[in-house]
Every structure is written in structure tokens, then in C-alpha cells.
Design a protein around this motif. Structure first.
Motif, PDB file in Angstrom:
ATOM      1  N   GLU A 173       0.511  -1.031   0.399  1.00 11.80           N
ATOM      2  CA  GLU A 173      -0.097  -0.259  -0.268  1.00 11.80           C
ATOM      3  C   GLU A 173       0.770   1.499   0.173  1.00 11.80           C
ATOM      4  N   HIS A 174       0.160   2.385  -0.403  1.00  9.21           N
ATOM      5  CA  HIS A 174       0.807   3.215  -0.600  1.00  9.21           C
ATOM      6  C   HIS A 174       1.434   4.589   0.657  1.00  9.21           C
ATOM      7  N   PRO A 175       2.188   4.665   1.399  1.00  8.06           N
ATOM      8  CA  PRO A 175       2.201   4.828   3.233  1.00  8.06           C
ATOM      9  C   PRO A 175       1.419   5.698   3.850  1.00  8.06           C
ATOM     10  N   ALA A 176       1.981   6.443   2.514  1.00  9.60           N
ATOM     11  CA  ALA A 176       1.570   8.052   3.591  1.00  9.60           C
ATOM     12  C   ALA A 176      -0.495   7.580   2.942  1.00  9.60           C
ATOM     13  N   GLY A 177      -0.596   7.713   2.213  1.00  8.21           N
ATOM     14  CA  GLY A 177      -2.085   7.395   1.649  1.00  8.21           C
ATOM     15  C   GLY A 177      -2.752   6.543   2.497  1.00  8.21           C
ATOM     16  N   ALA A 178      -2.062   5.698   2.701  1.00  5.81           N
ATOM     17  CA  ALA A 178      -2.785   4.512   3.754  1.00  5.81           C
ATOM     18  C   ALA A 178      -2.641   4.513   5.437  1.00  5.81           C
ATOM     19  N   VAL A 179      -1.500   5.330   6.232  1.00  7.34           N
ATOM     20  CA  VAL A 179      -1.884   6.126   6.989  1.00  7.34           C
ATOM     21  C   VAL A 179      -3.146   7.008   7.347  1.00  7.34           C
ATOM     22  N   ARG A 180      -3.454   7.988   6.390  1.00 10.97           N
ATOM     23  CA  ARG A 180      -4.528   8.795   6.216  1.00 10.97           C
ATOM     24  C   ARG A 180      -5.558   8.069   6.357  1.00 10.97           C
ATOM     25  N   ALA A 181      -5.602   7.206   5.539  1.00 11.57           N
ATOM     26  CA  ALA A 181      -6.863   6.586   5.110  1.00 11.57           C
ATOM     27  C   ALA A 181      -7.433   5.395   6.120  1.00 11.57           C
ATOM     28  N   LYS A 182      -6.089   4.728   6.620  1.00 14.51           N
ATOM     29  CA  LYS A 182      -6.814   3.443   7.877  1.00 14.51           C
ATOM     30  C   LYS A 182      -6.299   4.349   9.124  1.00 14.51           C
ATOM     31  N   LYS A 183      -7.093   5.203   9.949  1.00 12.27           N
ATOM     32  CA  LYS A 183      -6.369   5.235  10.910  1.00 12.27           C
ATOM     33  C   LYS A 183      -6.676   4.769  12.298  1.00 12.27           C
ATOM     34  N   ASP A 184      -7.352   3.200  11.745  1.00  8.85           N
ATOM     35  CA  ASP A 184      -7.160   2.410  12.727  1.00  8.85           C
ATOM     36  C   ASP A 184      -6.596   1.253  12.951  1.00  8.85           C
ATOM     37  N   SER A 185      -5.106   0.835  12.157  1.00  9.85           N
ATOM     38  CA  SER A 185      -4.724   0.411  11.872  1.00  9.85           C
ATOM     39  C   SER A 185      -3.645   0.134  13.043  1.00  9.85           C
ATOM     40  N   SER A 186      -2.735  -0.829  12.862  1.00 15.81           N
ATOM     41  CA  SER A 186      -1.913  -1.622  14.161  1.00 15.81           C
ATOM     42  C   SER A 186      -0.856  -0.290  14.356  1.00 15.81           C
ATOM     43  N   ILE A 187      -0.270  -0.093  13.012  1.00 18.75           N
ATOM     44  CA  ILE A 187       0.337   1.036  12.903  1.00 18.75           C
ATOM     45  C   ILE A 187       0.403   2.089  13.142  1.00 18.75           C
ATOM     46  N   VAL A 188      -0.583   3.142  13.010  1.00 18.92           N
ATOM     47  CA  VAL A 188      -1.126   3.975  13.247  1.00 18.92           C
ATOM     48  C   VAL A 188      -1.675   4.399  14.777  1.00 18.92           C
ATOM     49  N   VAL A 189      -2.239   2.818  15.403  1.00 20.72           N
ATOM     50  CA  VAL A 189      -2.609   3.093  16.457  1.00 20.72           C
ATOM     51  C   VAL A 189      -1.036   2.875  17.554  1.00 20.72           C
ATOM     52  N   GLY A 190      -0.297   2.627  16.646  1.00 21.73           N
ATOM     53  CA  GLY A 190       1.014   2.385  18.317  1.00 21.73           C
ATOM     54  C   GLY A 190       1.488   3.218  17.947  1.00 21.73           C
ATOM     55  N   CYS A 191       1.481   4.199  17.072  1.00 17.70           N
ATOM     56  CA  CYS A 191       2.166   5.562  16.181  1.00 17.70           C
ATOM     57  C   CYS A 191       0.950   6.612  17.568  1.00 17.70           C
ATOM     58  N   ARG A 192      -0.270   6.615  17.934  1.00 18.48           N
ATOM     59  CA  ARG A 192      -1.340   7.660  18.614  1.00 18.48           C
ATOM     60  C   ARG A 192      -0.972   6.907  19.858  1.00 18.48           C
ATOM     61  N   LEU A 193      -0.773   6.087  20.306  1.00 17.79           N
ATOM     62  CA  LEU A 193      -0.162   5.666  21.833  1.00 17.79           C
ATOM     63  C   LEU A 193       0.927   6.710  22.610  1.00 17.79           C
ATOM     64  N   VAL A 194       1.967   6.555  21.292  1.00 14.42           N
ATOM     65  CA  VAL A 194       3.605   7.504  22.069  1.00 14.42           C
ATOM     66  C   VAL A 194       2.827   9.307  21.847  1.00 14.42           C
ATOM     67  N   LYS A 195       2.195   9.092  20.955  1.00 14.51           N
ATOM     68  CA  LYS A 195       1.933  11.026  20.908  1.00 14.51           C
ATOM     69  C   LYS A 195       1.198  10.876  21.957  1.00 14.51           C
TER      70      LYS A 195
END
Length: 345
Positions: free
Chosen positions: A69-91
Motif C-alpha cells: 500500500e502507498h505509505p502516506a495514503g494508507a496512514v491517512r486512510a487507515k486511522k485504526d490500523s495497528s501502525i497508526v494506533v501504536g504511533c498514536r499511543l506514543v503521541k
């Protein structure tokens, strides 16, 4: 281990996830009594594991970002993905760091867009510990920034030197610019300008390094642009694999050779450990607000374990905080003065 630290882990990151990730997390929890893990992924994967392991919390994530998947597009579209959720926990301060062996591009995008850049850092950079049989060598950038300005390399050197000192344990690391010759005036216009700026602004700058200086560990930190660093790293890894495969064929090629191999077994095992990329488990993204380590997609359980432990060490050492203080103290022009390596610990 004294200091308690919480690391978010992507349960779905890697070619063999979630199996090897769960095994690796279990190993990390056993190895570090001060470690707490927030496991991010599908509820049916993370909740049973968390229920069976102390110091592990489940955080359900309904989406997964695939490698293609396109990295930036996927991060913006999949806000409940395991990667985004993990980074959000740090934030949000619920975790001190994040580890994933998933899509490198998505981790870079989430680290930058979700966790955020350290103020003053122009471009976050990926670093790695080169598998040298002599001693550890840290290289940055290895792929986050294919197109660079010379001034970016000054910050790459600052950040990689902090990581080398605080996490890898190299006392007073010496940094060098990867170039085609050791003389100051060597290289392209880009390399010469980077050399000039690093000489003025990087307190531990030791000059130019050639390709042959990397595995020989002539310097502790090798600084380059992401395009060159990525090609260089993959060349080293590919050469190492090819040589070990050829050596294995020779050592097992005859009964006499097999006997000799038995005599060398201990030394060969030690050498393989020294040059194994699994020792540190991943590449840190330096310059973001928190600890973020990206593992290889083909990571095994040992690499996952070590990646989680290295993320914990990075968080405990407050690498992001030291980078922020170092950048704040660094000169913003070509005037005199050199940035400190580590700042206040």
C-alpha cells in the motif's frame, strides 16, 4: 532492570505475523522485568495473548496496512490500523515507544505525521547498526530521505551520534561522511558542501570515510544520504549472505571439511552473531517525538524480541529528548561553534 517503560508493538507487522511477533514479545517480557507492552492488532489476536501475560495490555486495531500500500495514503486512510494506533499511543503519552516489523514506508509516514517531528529537525532519518565483525558501526540515513540537502547530513550525524552513544554504547563516537576519498576536497559538489558544514557544526566530525572503512569500523558513525545509504546497506547484507552461503558449501563439501567445521563451530557461531542484523532487531527513525524502531519484514522471533528491547533502551535513554536539546543548542548559520554530541543525559 530498574526503569519501567511501555512499548507499543504492532502485532501484525512482518511476513510471519502474528506468530513470530507474539513469540518475540513474550521473549522481551521475560528478558526485561521493567518492560510493559501494549500489543496493537485484531482483538482476536491481541486480547488472548494479553490475558495470558502480565505486563501486556491489548489495544484492538481493526485495520492492517499491507506492504504494497502507498505509505502516506494508507496512514491517512487507515486511522485504526495497528501502525497508526501504536504511533498514536506514543503521541498521547500512553506509550514511550513503538516497534513494528511492518511496512517501513508506513512506519516512517506514521512516525512523522502522527508522532510528529522534533522541533528543528528538517528531516527524520533512519539509522542502522552495520553488522561489522570488528565492532558496531551506526549508519544514517539508510532510506528515509533519498533526496537531501547538505545541511540535512549535519543533523543525521548529530542524531546518529546520540543513538550510537546512548543506545549502542559507543563512548565518544567519531562521525565521518561517506565519500569517494578521504581528502577534504573529494567528491561531488554536494559531498564537498556537506563536508564543509559538518566540519563547522558537528563536534565529533572526523572527516571523510570511504566504502572500505565501513566494515573495518574505522569510524563509529557513517553519515550519508538515504539513497546511497540504502544501496550501501543492501550491498553489505547481500554480500554477507552470499559469502556465508558459499562458505557453508565449502565447509560441508567433504568429510574432511566437515571435521574442520566442527573444530571451528564455536568461532563461526560467534562471528555469525556479530554480523547478524537480528542483534538490534531494527532501524530507529531518529528525529521524531518518541522512540520508533522499524524491524525487517522477514524478522524472526529473536529479531522481534531484540527490536522491542532496543526500542525500550532508546526510550529509557530519552534519545528523542537529547536530540531536541542538541538541535536547540546547535548553531543555525555557518558561524563558529559546534553542536555537542549527546547534550545532557
Amino acid at each position: 532492570m530498574p526503569d519501567t517503560v511501555t512499548i507499543a508493538v504492532d502485532a501484525m507487522g512482518g511476513d510471519d505475523a502474528p506468530g513470530v511477533v507474539l513469540e518475540g514479545v513474550e521473549g522481551a517480557l521475560c528478558a526485561d522485568e521493567g518492560l510493559r507492552v501494549v500489543l496493537c492488532g485484531p482483538a482476536e489476536v491481541v486480547e488472548p495473548f494479553a490475558a495470558a501475560h502480565e505486563r501486556c495490555e491489548a489495544r484492538a486495531a481493526s485495520e492492517v496496512i499491507g506492504m504494497a500500500e502507498h505509505p502516506a495514503g494508507a496512514v491517512r486512510a487507515k486511522k485504526d490500523s495497528s501502525i497508526v494506533v501504536g504511533c498514536r499511543l506514543v503521541k498521547e503519552g500512553a506509550a514511550d515507544g513503538f516497534f513494528s516489523a511492518g511496512s517501513t514506508g508506513a512506519c516512517l509516514a506514521a512516525g512523522t505525521l502522527v508522532m510528529g517531528r522534533v522541533r528543528g529537525i528538517a528531516r527524520p532519518a533512519l539509522a542502522t547498526v552495520i553488522p561489522s565483525p570488528v565492532r558496531p558501526v551506526v549508519m544514517s540515513d539508510i532510506g528515509a530521505n533519498a533526496d537531501c540537502k547538505p545541511e540535512y547530513l549535519v543533523q543525521f550525524g548529530q542524531m546518529a551520534s546520540i543513538y550510537a552513544e546512548k543506545v549502542v554504547g559507543i563512548d565518544r563516537p567519531r562521525a565521518a561522511l561517506l565519500n569517494i576519498g578521504e581528502e577534504d576536497a573529494k567528491g561531488s559538489q554536494f559531498a564537498q558542501e556537506a563536508h564543509r558544514l559538518m566540519r563547522k557544526r558537528l563536534g565529533n566530525f572526523a572527516g571523510n570515510a570511504e566504502g572500505g572503512d565501513i566494515l573495518s569500523a574505522t569510524f563509529d558513525v557513517i553519515v550519508t544520504d538515504g539513497f546511497t545509504g540504502n544501496v550501501c546497506l543492501k550491498t553489505i547484507e547481500g554480500t554477507s549472505k552470499t559469502l556465508f552461503k558459499a562458505l557453508k558449501g565449502i565447509m560441508l563439501g567433504s568429510p574432511v571439511a566437515k571435521l574442520g567445521t566442527l573444530a571451528l563451530k564455536g568461532g563461526l557461531k560467534e562471528l555469525m552473531t556479530q554480523v547478524s542484523p537480528d542483534t538490534y532487531g531494527g532501524a530507529p527513525l531518529l528525529g521524531v517525538k518518541g522512540a520508533l524502531l522499524v524491524g525487517h519484514g522477514s524478522s524472526n522471533a529473536l529479531a522481534i524480541k531484540n527490536g522491542v528491547l532496543t526500542t525500550a533502551r532508546t526510550a529509557r535513554a530519552d534519545v528523542a529528548g537529547i536530540i531536541a536539546r542538541t538541535v536547540a543548542e546547535a548553531p543555525s548559520s555557518d558561524g563558529p561553534g559546534k553542536a555537542p554530541i549527546g547534550g545532557a543525559a
